[in-house]
Design a protein around this motif. Structure first.
Motif, PDB file in Angstrom:
ATOM      1  N   PRO A  13      46.177  38.407  21.910  1.00  0.00           N
ATOM      2  CA  PRO A  13      47.319  37.727  22.508  1.00  0.00           C
ATOM      3  C   PRO A  13      48.578  38.585  22.487  1.00  0.00           C
ATOM      4  N   THR A  14      49.090  38.814  21.321  1.00  0.00           N
ATOM      5  CA  THR A  14      50.293  39.636  21.214  1.00  0.00           C
ATOM      6  C   THR A  14      49.927  41.113  21.263  1.00  0.00           C
ATOM      7  N   ASN A  15      49.296  41.440  22.326  1.00  0.00           N
ATOM      8  CA  ASN A  15      48.779  42.767  22.595  1.00  0.00           C
ATOM      9  C   ASN A  15      49.675  43.899  22.101  1.00  0.00           C
ATOM     10  N   GLY A  16      49.282  45.097  22.423  1.00  0.00           N
ATOM     11  CA  GLY A  16      50.228  46.154  22.220  1.00  0.00           C
ATOM     12  C   GLY A  16      49.767  47.492  21.715  1.00  0.00           C
ATOM     13  N   LEU A  17      48.929  48.197  22.455  1.00  0.00           N
ATOM     14  CA  LEU A  17      48.700  49.595  22.119  1.00  0.00           C
ATOM     15  C   LEU A  17      50.038  50.320  22.116  1.00  0.00           C
ATOM     16  N   HIS A  18      50.827  50.019  23.119  1.00  0.00           N
ATOM     17  CA  HIS A  18      52.083  50.744  23.287  1.00  0.00           C
ATOM     18  C   HIS A  18      53.153  50.312  22.288  1.00  0.00           C
ATOM     19  N   LYS A  19      52.839  49.276  21.531  1.00  0.00           N
ATOM     20  CA  LYS A  19      53.791  48.845  20.512  1.00  0.00           C
ATOM     21  C   LYS A  19      53.334  49.256  19.123  1.00  0.00           C
ATOM     22  N   SER A  20      52.107  49.740  19.014  1.00  0.00           N
ATOM     23  CA  SER A  20      51.597  50.094  17.693  1.00  0.00           C
ATOM     24  C   SER A  20      52.392  51.272  17.139  1.00  0.00           C
ATOM     25  N   PRO A  21      52.624  51.266  15.839  1.00  0.00           N
ATOM     26  CA  PRO A  21      53.432  52.314  15.201  1.00  0.00           C
ATOM     27  C   PRO A  21      52.926  53.714  15.541  1.00  0.00           C
ATOM     28  N   ASP A  22      51.617  53.875  15.538  1.00  0.00           N
ATOM     29  CA  ASP A  22      51.071  55.190  15.816  1.00  0.00           C
ATOM     30  C   ASP A  22      51.426  55.657  17.226  1.00  0.00           C
ATOM     31  N   TYR A  23      51.226  54.768  18.167  1.00  0.00           N
ATOM     32  CA  TYR A  23      51.534  55.153  19.549  1.00  0.00           C
ATOM     33  C   TYR A  23      53.015  55.475  19.684  1.00  0.00           C
ATOM     34  N   VAL A  24      53.839  54.599  19.155  1.00  0.00           N
ATOM     35  CA  VAL A  24      55.277  54.802  19.260  1.00  0.00           C
ATOM     36  C   VAL A  24      55.674  56.139  18.638  1.00  0.00           C
ATOM     37  N   ARG A  54      48.039  51.952  34.770  1.00  0.00           N
ATOM     38  CA  ARG A  54      47.297  50.882  34.122  1.00  0.00           C
ATOM     39  C   ARG A  54      48.230  49.735  33.804  1.00  0.00           C
ATOM     40  N   ALA A  55      47.669  48.535  33.928  1.00  0.00           N
ATOM     41  CA  ALA A  55      48.488  47.336  33.818  1.00  0.00           C
ATOM     42  C   ALA A  55      49.258  47.273  32.504  1.00  0.00           C
ATOM     43  N   ASP A  56      48.607  47.638  31.414  1.00  0.00           N
ATOM     44  CA  ASP A  56      49.320  47.484  30.145  1.00  0.00           C
ATOM     45  C   ASP A  56      50.448  48.505  30.007  1.00  0.00           C
ATOM     46  N   LEU A  57      50.236  49.694  30.555  1.00  0.00           N
ATOM     47  CA  LEU A  57      51.307  50.688  30.519  1.00  0.00           C
ATOM     48  C   LEU A  57      52.487  50.229  31.359  1.00  0.00           C
ATOM     49  N   LEU A  58      52.209  49.790  32.571  1.00  0.00           N
ATOM     50  CA  LEU A  58      53.294  49.297  33.430  1.00  0.00           C
ATOM     51  C   LEU A  58      54.017  48.141  32.743  1.00  0.00           C
ATOM     52  N   GLY A  59      53.233  47.253  32.145  1.00  0.00           N
ATOM     53  CA  GLY A  59      53.830  46.118  31.445  1.00  0.00           C
ATOM     54  C   GLY A  59      54.756  46.576  30.326  1.00  0.00           C
ATOM     55  N   HIS A  60      54.308  47.604  29.607  1.00  0.00           N
ATOM     56  CA  HIS A  60      55.138  48.119  28.525  1.00  0.00           C
ATOM     57  C   HIS A  60      56.428  48.732  29.066  1.00  0.00           C
ATOM     58  N   LEU A  61      56.314  49.469  30.144  1.00  0.00           N
ATOM     59  CA  LEU A  61      57.502  50.102  30.717  1.00  0.00           C
ATOM     60  C   LEU A  61      58.534  49.055  31.132  1.00  0.00           C
ATOM     61  N   VAL A  62      58.036  47.947  31.654  1.00  0.00           N
ATOM     62  CA  VAL A  62      58.943  46.886  32.090  1.00  0.00           C
ATOM     63  C   VAL A  62      59.498  46.116  30.890  1.00  0.00           C
ATOM     64  N   LYS A  63      58.583  45.584  30.093  1.00  0.00           N
ATOM     65  CA  LYS A  63      59.030  44.687  29.024  1.00  0.00           C
ATOM     66  C   LYS A  63      59.484  45.446  27.785  1.00  0.00           C
ATOM     67  N   GLY A  64      58.828  46.581  27.496  1.00  0.00           N
ATOM     68  CA  GLY A  64      59.144  47.304  26.271  1.00  0.00           C
ATOM     69  C   GLY A  64      60.278  48.305  26.438  1.00  0.00           C
ATOM     70  N   HIS A  76      50.361  39.554  35.077  1.00  0.00           N
ATOM     71  CA  HIS A  76      49.517  38.669  34.282  1.00  0.00           C
ATOM     72  C   HIS A  76      48.046  38.871  34.607  1.00  0.00           C
ATOM     73  N   LEU A  77      47.758  38.745  35.896  1.00  0.00           N
ATOM     74  CA  LEU A  77      46.381  38.862  36.347  1.00  0.00           C
ATOM     75  C   LEU A  77      45.784  40.221  36.022  1.00  0.00           C
ATOM     76  N   MET A  78      46.533  41.246  36.302  1.00  0.00           N
ATOM     77  CA  MET A  78      46.010  42.597  36.090  1.00  0.00           C
ATOM     78  C   MET A  78      45.733  42.822  34.616  1.00  0.00           C
ATOM     79  N   LEU A  79      46.614  42.279  33.791  1.00  0.00           N
ATOM     80  CA  LEU A  79      46.391  42.367  32.356  1.00  0.00           C
ATOM     81  C   LEU A  79      45.104  41.665  31.985  1.00  0.00           C
ATOM     82  N   ALA A  80      44.934  40.480  32.529  1.00  0.00           N
ATOM     83  CA  ALA A  80      43.724  39.708  32.229  1.00  0.00           C
ATOM     84  C   ALA A  80      42.494  40.529  32.577  1.00  0.00           C
ATOM     85  N   LEU A  81      42.553  41.197  33.677  1.00  0.00           N
ATOM     86  CA  LEU A  81      41.399  41.957  34.120  1.00  0.00           C
ATOM     87  C   LEU A  81      41.111  43.131  33.193  1.00  0.00           C
ATOM     88  N   GLU A  82      42.135  43.925  32.929  1.00  0.00           N
ATOM     89  CA  GLU A  82      41.924  45.121  32.120  1.00  0.00           C
ATOM     90  C   GLU A  82      41.645  44.763  30.673  1.00  0.00           C
TER      91      GLU A  82
END
Lengths: 192, 192
Positions: free
Chosen positions: A118-129, B160-170, B107-113
């Motif tokens: 749910p609270t995903n986050g490869l890109h939030k993990s300390p190592d990645y950061v 990739r969806a999670d990277l794009l998501g991180h760039l936006v939200k993170g 949302h959808l793309m995240l669900a998929l990946e």
DNA sequence: TGACAATCGGACCATCGGTCCGTATTCTGA
DNA sequence: TCAGAATACGGACCGATGGTCCGATTGTCA
């Protein structure tokens, strides 16, 4: 923080080893349940969860053990990984070294990146950061600051565990093929 | 293959719409359970699973609907996405278009990946394979054949969806920031 | 309209991550 | 050395989830 009791320490070690072993010998990390790990470690489930909190954290701890040598090399080792290395070479060496670790520990790395949840986050993990920050700083002098961040993400995106796994299992590339292609790619990305 | 019964068709549509809506309005795809979808569609769980087999497939169907316009544009539309476009520009346009779709349907793309699961495989999904193959062929004339495959993976890894998501939200990047950086990156990757 | 086949729907199942608490073990200090 | 407090143990237990099953229902076609 109190001293850790003897049985606690013993169990921690047993759990870590059992988990490492199970992840390493299973096809897919998601096939390894927490019960499996507890049983393999000869430990109750309660113990497992009290020690490590949740699955994600346990995986991260296992991962940390495997990664410790590399981390140390980068933080304070000799060139080409350590601080006394020209940025360009150091970036290249770091990317290569991470790729090697991931190729050698495919199972574990997959487990980690798959951890999603749910609270995903490869890109939030300390190592990645941490590694992203380091790479960003290393390339920042040559490229702009914002471009540096992008480039760091880009370099890391090329060595994601699932991609590497696909290249090996899906396209039959050898480890050295991959490292060579990666070297070219990094060179092309970093050198104008 | 027999004709689909009227109620079956109606239910399929209802399920698809309900799922799309739920994924679009939930924070994390994993928060949307199959029961939720069935309930929202006003349909029994059995119906849902008989129609779509499993969660992964359902998500892919929803995804396919959202992706249809883009797919069509690429397969038989006018430039810059369609076949009558010089390779270099077409690659760039395709990457940009995919990024836009992913940004608009995060949302959808995240669900998929995220679908990962046991028999994982973003890189084995028909959609990935198809677009990777197309990109590979488009850049094959300029780079070697094996390098072309790597480059195609690399380009896709950057969106990739999670990277794009991180760039936006993170990191708080705007969609246009991202598209600009991406354009630069693609240009740098493709042009010597 | 009638009767057959396809579809429906929700009770049901196995499994998973995670919690709880009575019991067993380790530590302390006198 | 030993008693008692503090800590850790472990497995029964819980709620939720993806997925299955089968008697009831509905659409279809002659």
């Amino acid at each position: 923080m109190q001293e850790e009791r003897a049985d606690a320490a013993r169990n921690r070690k047993a759990i870590l080893e059992a988990a490492d072993d199970l992840f390493a010998t299973s096809d897919s990390p998601s096939e390894v349940s927490m019960d499996d790990i507890a049983r393999a470690a000869g430990v109750g489930k309660g113990t497992l969860f009290r020690r490590f909190g949740d699955r994600r954290n346990l995986i991260q701890q296992v991962y940390a053990v495997r990664l410790a040598p590399l981390r140390e090399q980068i933080e304070s080792g000799p060139p080409p990984l350590g601080p006394d290395t020209p940025p360009r070479e150091r970036v290249s060496a770091i990317i290569d070294a991470i790729a090697v670790v991931k190729l050698d520990n495919a199972h574990l790395m997959l487990a980690l990146e798959e951890g999603s949840g749910p609270t995903n986050g490869l890109h939030k993990s300390p190592d990645y950061v941490a590694v992203h920050g380091l790479l960003r700083d290393l390339v920042a002098s040559k490229f702009g600051k914002s471009r540096a961040s992008w480039i760091a993400h880009s370099l890391l995106a090329n060595i994601r565990a699932d991609l590497l796994g696909h290249l090996v299992k899906g396209e039959g590339m050898s480890h050295s093929d991959i490292r060579l292609s990666l070297r070219d790619f990094v060179a092309h990305t970093l050198d104008y």
